[in-house]
Enzyme design. Sequence first.
Site, mmCIF file in Angstrom:
data_model
loop_
_atom_site.group_PDB
_atom_site.id
_atom_site.type_symbol
_atom_site.label_atom_id
_atom_site.label_comp_id
_atom_site.label_asym_id
_atom_site.label_seq_id
_atom_site.Cartn_x
_atom_site.Cartn_y
_atom_site.Cartn_z
ATOM 1 N N ASP A 13 1.292 16.298 -8.912
ATOM 2 C CA ASP A 13 1.545 15.347 -7.233
ATOM 3 C C ASP A 13 0.839 16.481 -6.470
ATOM 4 O OD1 ASP A 13 4.024 14.587 -7.770
ATOM 5 O OD2 ASP A 13 4.892 17.116 -7.507
ATOM 6 N N LYS A 16 -3.463 12.770 -7.649
ATOM 7 C CA LYS A 16 -4.131 12.088 -8.987
ATOM 8 C C LYS A 16 -3.780 10.514 -8.746
ATOM 9 C CE LYS A 16 -2.200 13.678 -11.607
ATOM 10 N NZ LYS A 16 -0.836 14.897 -11.494
ATOM 11 N N GLY A 40 5.248 10.198 -10.664
ATOM 12 C CA GLY A 40 6.070 9.442 -9.462
ATOM 13 C C GLY A 40 3.830 9.322 -9.113
ATOM 14 N N HIS A 41 3.526 8.460 -8.426
ATOM 15 C CA HIS A 41 1.725 8.236 -8.002
ATOM 16 C C HIS A 41 2.268 7.401 -7.021
ATOM 17 C CE1 HIS A 41 0.131 9.067 -12.607
ATOM 18 N NE2 HIS A 41 0.887 10.123 -11.344
ATOM 19 N N GLN A 224 1.818 14.466 -14.269
ATOM 20 C CA GLN A 224 1.948 16.074 -13.997
ATOM 21 C C GLN A 224 0.971 17.072 -14.113
ATOM 22 O OE1 GLN A 224 3.894 14.788 -17.113
ATOM 23 N NE2 GLN A 224 5.189 13.444 -15.184
HETATM 24 P P1 IMP Z 1 10.725 16.975 -16.366
HETATM 25 O O1 IMP Z 1 9.034 16.661 -16.898
HETATM 26 O O2 IMP Z 1 11.792 15.908 -15.975
HETATM 27 O O3 IMP Z 1 11.365 17.280 -18.171
HETATM 28 O O4 IMP Z 1 10.954 18.354 -16.045
HETATM 29 C C1 IMP Z 1 10.018 19.859 -16.172
HETATM 30 C C2 IMP Z 1 8.738 20.319 -15.236
HETATM 31 O O5 IMP Z 1 8.628 18.893 -14.667
HETATM 32 C C3 IMP Z 1 10.037 20.070 -14.019
HETATM 33 O O6 IMP Z 1 9.961 21.197 -12.650
HETATM 34 C C4 IMP Z 1 9.327 19.231 -12.792
HETATM 35 O O7 IMP Z 1 10.051 19.164 -11.331
HETATM 36 C C5 IMP Z 1 8.222 18.547 -13.226
HETATM 37 N N1 IMP Z 1 7.750 17.836 -12.997
HETATM 38 C C6 IMP Z 1 7.812 16.149 -13.977
HETATM 39 N N2 IMP Z 1 7.037 15.519 -13.563
HETATM 40 C C7 IMP Z 1 6.615 15.824 -12.509
HETATM 41 C C8 IMP Z 1 5.624 15.336 -11.666
HETATM 42 O O8 IMP Z 1 5.396 13.888 -12.147
HETATM 43 N N3 IMP Z 1 4.993 15.739 -10.861
HETATM 44 C C9 IMP Z 1 5.502 17.061 -10.126
HETATM 45 N N4 IMP Z 1 6.176 17.400 -11.184
HETATM 46 C C10 IMP Z 1 6.882 17.081 -12.237
#
Ligand code: IMP
Length: 425
Positions: A13, A16, A40-41, A224
């Site tokens: 977040d 990017k 989520g971009h 991420q």
């Molecule tokens: P998962 O990727 O859904 O397994 O989540 C694992 C961790 O990564 C959690 O803390 C999510 O909130 C975080 N996370 C996954 N994708 C994103 C992203 O695109 N932005 C911010 N945090 C993310």
Amino acid sequence: MSNTIIVGAQWGDEGKGKIVDYLTEGADVVVRAQGGNNAGHTVIQGGEKYVLHLIPSGILWPEKRCVIGNGVVIDPAALVAEFDTLAAQGVSITPDNLSISDRAHLTLPYHRMLDAHRESGRGGGKIGTTGRGIGPTYADKIERSGFRLADLDDPVGLAEKLAAKVEEANLILDAAGVEPLDLAEVGAEFNEATDRLAPYVRDTASYLHGQLKEGRSLLFEGAQGTYLDIDHGTYPFVTSSNTTAGGACTGSGVSPRHIDNVTAVAKAYTTRVGAGPFVTENAEFSDRMHGMGREFGATTGRKRRCGWFDAVLVGHACRLNGADGLAVTNVDGLDGIDTIRICTGYMLRGETLVAPPARCEDWEECDPIYEELPGWGDSPTAGAKDIGALPANARAYLDRLAELCETPITLVGVGPDRDETLVCG
Ligand code: IMP
């Protein structure tokens, strides 16, 4: 021609999407190489807001080509829904401007259910996943029992494998008292979505090699951030892919020899969603951000946790990724704050650390060492049209971040729109 990797230097977040969108102008092909629809971009173009999850943001440029590489995990139903949302906003998506790797793994309904089930089993130690089935999909990939888009070429084998996987998942769900999955329903949802995706599926590594041979430039859109990396992040409070620069190569089939530039993106402060260590987290600062209507997750709508800029994190991220430059976004989020803090070191049981510790338990125990800088009072950065128009204190703040992170700042974001990105130097 130059090939650039964009990575997040914090916990995702970082903005990017906006930086990728900005840099897309000079690129021919935009590539996603890891993660899934947990990303989520948000991109704002011409006042219109687009939220992208699996499709590279280059899709908003009619003449650019986009690739979803082999390292991405794809929920077919979610990708089809994203096609439809973007189409309703007038975005054209065809096999001419989007290619999807035949090696990419698929997220199926049981992955989503197992994600939820495993999270609930973690009790107080929840990771706070996005619930999109990301961990279970990558687990199947690494365990070598996953589905890839190439498997669509063998419908009989695929149906057998799907039946076996649903049966296996149902044993776990049944034992947990969760309603089991209906194979016919899973199959129908899967077939409907994959039928629509089939025309886009190809050997994207070879496609990208061809693009390189023709002199086209590639832009890798990281999802991420560095500290959600499965190896370098706040394990186990991480996602299941390599979010650092190397992941762009393994997740696309493009050799590191072709990479000319790595740009790390960091917010001018820090945020994270989900659980895990966060040394500079600050409740008052979080309230201020939420009160301004900022820092709500694009994928889940959750309130992000907020805190001061952490130069230990970002400096280490710049080294891990080999960043040539740092893009600092959301500087306008600090407008109006009297005194701004920067974390320059961690104190752990009387010892000063300049890089994060391996164990989360130790990381949680670290106290921030802060230095304070004056804010820029009533002169906002929002609306600045070039770097010289920033208030002197804002420039001093950015200079200090660059110095602490030992990386030049190349871009500065002062608002969500594309023209609110300032070029340095
Ligand atoms: P998962 O990727 O859904 O397994 O989540 C694992 C961790 O990564 C959690 O803390 C999510 O909130 C975080 N996370 C996954 N994708 C994103 C992203 O695109 N932005 C911010 N945090 C993310």
